[in-house]
Design an enzyme around this catalytic site. Structure first.
Site, PDB file in Angstrom:
ATOM      1  N   HIS A   1     -35.050 -76.990  52.176  1.00 10.49           N
ATOM      2  CA  HIS A   1     -35.451 -78.220  51.460  1.00 10.49           C
ATOM      3  C   HIS A   1     -35.380 -79.463  52.354  1.00 10.49           C
ATOM      4  CE1 HIS A   1     -35.754 -76.057  47.745  1.00 10.49           C
ATOM      5  NE2 HIS A   1     -34.475 -75.726  47.732  1.00 10.49           N
TER       6      HIS A   1
ATOM      7  N   ASP B   1     -36.928 -67.452  49.172  1.00 13.66           N
ATOM      8  CA  ASP B   1     -35.932 -68.090  48.314  1.00 13.66           C
ATOM      9  C   ASP B   1     -36.583 -68.317  46.952  1.00 13.66           C
ATOM     10  OD1 ASP B   1     -33.212 -69.884  48.560  1.00 13.66           O
ATOM     11  OD2 ASP B   1     -34.648 -70.867  47.231  1.00 13.66           O
TER      12      ASP B   1
ATOM     13  N   HIS C   1     -36.581 -71.038  45.305  1.00 11.49           N
ATOM     14  CA  HIS C   1     -37.167 -72.385  45.259  1.00 11.49           C
ATOM     15  C   HIS C   1     -38.263 -72.572  46.300  1.00 11.49           C
ATOM     16  CE1 HIS C   1     -32.957 -72.768  43.739  1.00 11.49           C
ATOM     17  NE2 HIS C   1     -33.528 -73.560  42.844  1.00 11.49           N
TER      18      HIS C   1
ATOM     19  N   ASP D   1     -31.168 -66.255  45.294  1.00 12.96           N
ATOM     20  CA  ASP D   1     -31.237 -66.926  43.983  1.00 12.96           C
ATOM     21  C   ASP D   1     -32.399 -66.392  43.151  1.00 12.96           C
ATOM     22  OD1 ASP D   1     -32.885 -68.177  45.838  1.00 12.96           O
ATOM     23  OD2 ASP D   1     -32.007 -70.177  45.566  1.00 12.96           O
TER      24      ASP D   1
HETATM   25  N1  Q9C Z   1     -27.398 -77.753  38.402  1.00  9.73           N
HETATM   26  C1  Q9C Z   1     -31.440 -73.843  47.698  1.00  9.73           C
HETATM   27  O1  Q9C Z   1     -31.542 -72.797  47.062  1.00  9.73           O
HETATM   28  N2  Q9C Z   1     -30.679 -78.165  41.824  1.00  9.73           N
HETATM   29  N3  Q9C Z   1     -31.360 -75.042  47.087  1.00  9.73           N
HETATM   30  C2  Q9C Z   1     -29.676 -77.487  41.146  1.00  9.73           C
HETATM   31  C3  Q9C Z   1     -28.486 -77.075  39.030  1.00  9.73           C
HETATM   32  C4  Q9C Z   1     -30.722 -78.027  43.252  1.00  9.73           C
HETATM   33  C5  Q9C Z   1     -31.400 -75.177  45.666  1.00  9.73           C
HETATM   34  C6  Q9C Z   1     -29.414 -78.017  39.775  1.00  9.73           C
HETATM   35  C7  Q9C Z   1     -31.208 -76.682  43.712  1.00  9.73           C
HETATM   36  C8  Q9C Z   1     -31.258 -76.592  45.205  1.00  9.73           C
HETATM   37  C9  Q9C Z   1     -31.360 -73.802  49.182  1.00  9.73           C
HETATM   38 ZN    ZN Z   2     -33.071 -71.663  46.493  1.00 10.38          ZN
END
Ligand code: Q9C
Ligand code: ZN
Length: 332
Positions: free
Chosen positions: A161, A195, A197, A276
């Site tokens: 990100h 991933d 995301h 994830d």
């Molecule tokens: N409470 C990676 O997987 N938002 N980043 C989370 C949940 C951020 C994920 C909100 C997610 C970032 C590297």
């Molecule tokens: Zn992620």
């Protein structure tokens, strides 16, 4: 395969700031130490620790990130802050208006200027953690330059990100791009981002490189994507998937993606791997199972390219070691 492990346990913000307030942070040291524990227990791989890493050269970081952003992470993270009294986890809260190019001469302003969200705090030990994680990616790529076939940087903080001049989504330096930039001297590099995301940071840094990324930013963080630009760039493919996809549904897309990489015929491959996508991930939303990661890796290996795997997300700490073990099995 060599595994470059960095737990970075001084980078451990207890909270992330999500929409309505502070929540327990998902991006914690146990994510990596749990993978390490399972690999040791099952006698898997060849674990290499930060004292044996090659440090990522600053000039390399400055090729993939704005040099002013690199200075922000390397220097101002450590410096005493004018606006913020306690030099502990500081969250970005004020963001630039669209197209603003003026870097605020103010600590609170700079935090927001170099960030896209409030999940990515900065503190005095961040610099080391970000550098060590990037150095794990660098070392994994250097190992390929020295003739290795596969290497895996199992580090944190993650990287996909983090864009040209911003942190976000728990990421500070774009570790996958560190590996790409290191491998580039040998020929074309393809990136596969699996991933959960969308790898907005990798996409932001890439210019003419081919990128393949499986995620749906309409549904989940980072919410904004390079979609429009992506369609203008024939080298870059994105397959947004609905929540709840199963192994079989996912696999059909993976196969299509791998065929495109094969057609591109790169010299090497960098894979952003996040667990994830696992069915019980606390912040993801897919249904992949532990066994599937082995199948995923096996198919990636069928490309028969020197490959660097880079750890991105994966937040189910009880499962992450077994998921990584399964994935590594597929590379053996
Ligand atoms: N409470 C990676 O997987 N938002 N980043 C989370 C949940 C951020 C994920 C909100 C997610 C970032 C590297
Ligand atoms: Zn992620």
């Amino acid at each position: 395969m060599k595994e470059f492990i960095s737990v970075n346990n001084k980078h451990a913000a207890p909270y992330e700031f999500y929409a309505h307030g502070f929540e327990p942070n998902s991006e914690i040291p146990a994510r990596v130490s749990e993978i390490e524990r399972v690999l040791i227990e099952q006698k898997v791989g060849e674990l290499i620790y930060p004292d044996k890493f090659s440090q990522v050269p600053r000039e390399l970081l400055e090729k993939i990130h704005d040099p002013a952003y690199v200075a922000f992470i390397l220097e101002s993270a450590k410096r005493e802050q004018r606006e913020i009294p306690e030099n502990k986890y500081r969250y970005p809260t004020s963001f630039p208006y669209r197209r603003s190019n003026r870097v605020p001469n103010n600590d609170v302003g700079a935090l927001g200027y170099y960030s896209i969200d409030t999940y990515t705090p900065v503190h005095e030990d961040l610099t080391d953690a970000a550098l060590v994680s990037a150095s794990g990616a660098y070392s994994a790529a250097v190992d390929i330059l020295h003739g290795g076939n596969t290497s895996y940087s199992i580090g944190r903080p993650p990287g996909h990100h983090a864009g040209y001049d911003y942190m976000g989504g728990y990421c500070y330096f774009n570790n996958a791009m560190v590996a790409v930039e290191t491998l580039r001297e040998k020929g074309k590099v393809a990136i596969l981002d699996v991933d959960f995301h969308h790898g907005n940071g990798t996409h932001d840094i890439l210019d003419m490189q081919r990128m393949i990324d499986v995620a749906d930013p309409d549904l989940m963080f980072p919410y904004f994507s390079g979609k429009k630009r992506m369609f203008e760039k024939p080298e870059c493919f994105n397959y947004p998937l609905p929540l709840g996809v199963t192994n079989e549904q996912y696999d059909a897309i993976l196969q299509r993606t791998l065929r495109r990489i094969n057609d591109f015929n790169p010299y090497s491959l960098v894979v952003s791997i996040g667990y994830d996508t696992y069915k019980d991930d606390p912040i993801g939303g897919f249904q992949l199972t532990t066994d599937y990661y082995e199948r995923m890796a096996r198919q990636i290996m069928e490309l028969k390219k020197p490959t660097v795997f880079i750890q991105e997300g994966g937040y189910n700490v009880a499962a992450i070691g077994h998921n990584a073990r399964s994935f590594i099995k597929g590379t053996e």
